[in-house]
Design a protein around this motif. Structure first.
Motif, short mmCIF file in Angstrom:
data_model
loop_
_atom_site.label_atom_id
_atom_site.label_comp_id
_atom_site.label_asym_id
_atom_site.label_seq_id
_atom_site.Cartn_x
_atom_site.Cartn_y
_atom_site.Cartn_z
N GLY A 290 -14.79 -23.51 15.84
CA GLY A 290 -14.45 -23.42 14.41
C GLY A 290 -15.56 -23.95 13.54
O GLY A 290 -15.90 -23.36 12.49
N PHE A 291 -16.17 -25.05 13.93
CA PHE A 291 -17.28 -25.63 13.17
C PHE A 291 -18.47 -24.69 13.15
O PHE A 291 -19.08 -24.46 12.09
N ILE A 292 -18.79 -24.10 14.29
CA ILE A 292 -19.92 -23.16 14.38
C ILE A 292 -19.63 -21.90 13.56
O ILE A 292 -20.52 -21.38 12.87
N ILE A 293 -18.40 -21.42 13.63
CA ILE A 293 -18.04 -20.22 12.85
C ILE A 293 -18.19 -20.49 11.36
O ILE A 293 -18.70 -19.65 10.61
N LEU A 294 -17.77 -21.68 10.91
CA LEU A 294 -17.94 -22.03 9.49
C LEU A 294 -19.41 -22.05 9.10
O LEU A 294 -19.77 -21.63 8.00
N ALA A 295 -20.28 -22.51 10.00
CA ALA A 295 -21.71 -22.52 9.73
C ALA A 295 -22.24 -21.11 9.56
O ALA A 295 -23.01 -20.82 8.63
N PHE A 296 -21.83 -20.19 10.45
CA PHE A 296 -22.32 -18.82 10.37
C PHE A 296 -21.69 -18.05 9.21
O PHE A 296 -22.34 -17.19 8.63
N ILE A 297 -20.45 -18.37 8.86
CA ILE A 297 -19.86 -17.74 7.68
C ILE A 297 -20.65 -18.16 6.44
O ILE A 297 -20.88 -17.36 5.54
N GLY A 298 -21.09 -19.42 6.42
CA GLY A 298 -21.94 -19.88 5.32
C GLY A 298 -23.26 -19.13 5.28
O GLY A 298 -23.76 -18.80 4.20
#
Length: 146
Positions: free
Chosen positions: A80-88
């Motif tokens: 989830g943390f990594i996905i938030l980074a890539f969504i950013g």
């Protein structure tokens, strides 16, 4: 010979457990407004495993979620943390870029994406520390302690 659990210890566990869980969640949710955040709140919530062990022993902890579940939950938190980074990255052109609208300073939803990142970190830390605690408690059980 079977040991009997102390009723005062069980009563204190039942009293402290909801307070601990509520405080941990509060610290995760309000991490961008005050000292604390995902890591500190996650450790507090994971402390519930230790409190349950103190009050109810190994059998009380063993009735809960299996250690493998916490292992998978930690992976989900990290993902989830990594996905938030890539969504950013996709949404704003910057890794970990803010994709949510910032509110008024001091409001609960005033930090944009940081609120979601705190939650992902809190979930990961809760799951990871809980997994470690379960391993330590299982080792205590295997050595004959309860």
């Amino acid at each position: 010979m079977k040991k009997r659990r102390d009723s005062i210890l069980i009563s204190c566990t039942n009293l402290v457990l909801p307070i601990l869980l509520t405080l941990g969640l509060y610290i995760i949710i309000h991490g961008h407004l005050s000292p604390g955040g995902g890591f500190q709140g996650g450790v507090l919530i994971a402390g519930a495993i230790a409190i349950i062990y103190i009050g109810y022993g190994f059998k009380g902890v063993n009735k809960g979620i299996a250690a493998n579940t916490f292992k998978i939950a930690e992976d989900i938190g990290a993902l989830g943390f990594i996905i938030l980074a890539f969504i950013g990255l996709v949404g704003s052109g910057v890794f970990f870029g803010n994709i949510l609208e910032k509110g008024n300073p001091g409001d609960l939803f005033s930090s944009g994406s940081i609120f979601l990142m705190n939650f992902a970190v809190g979930f990961k830390v809760f799951a990871g520390i809980s997994f470690l605690l379960l391993i330590m408690i299982a080792n205590l059980k295997s050595k004959g302690e309860e």
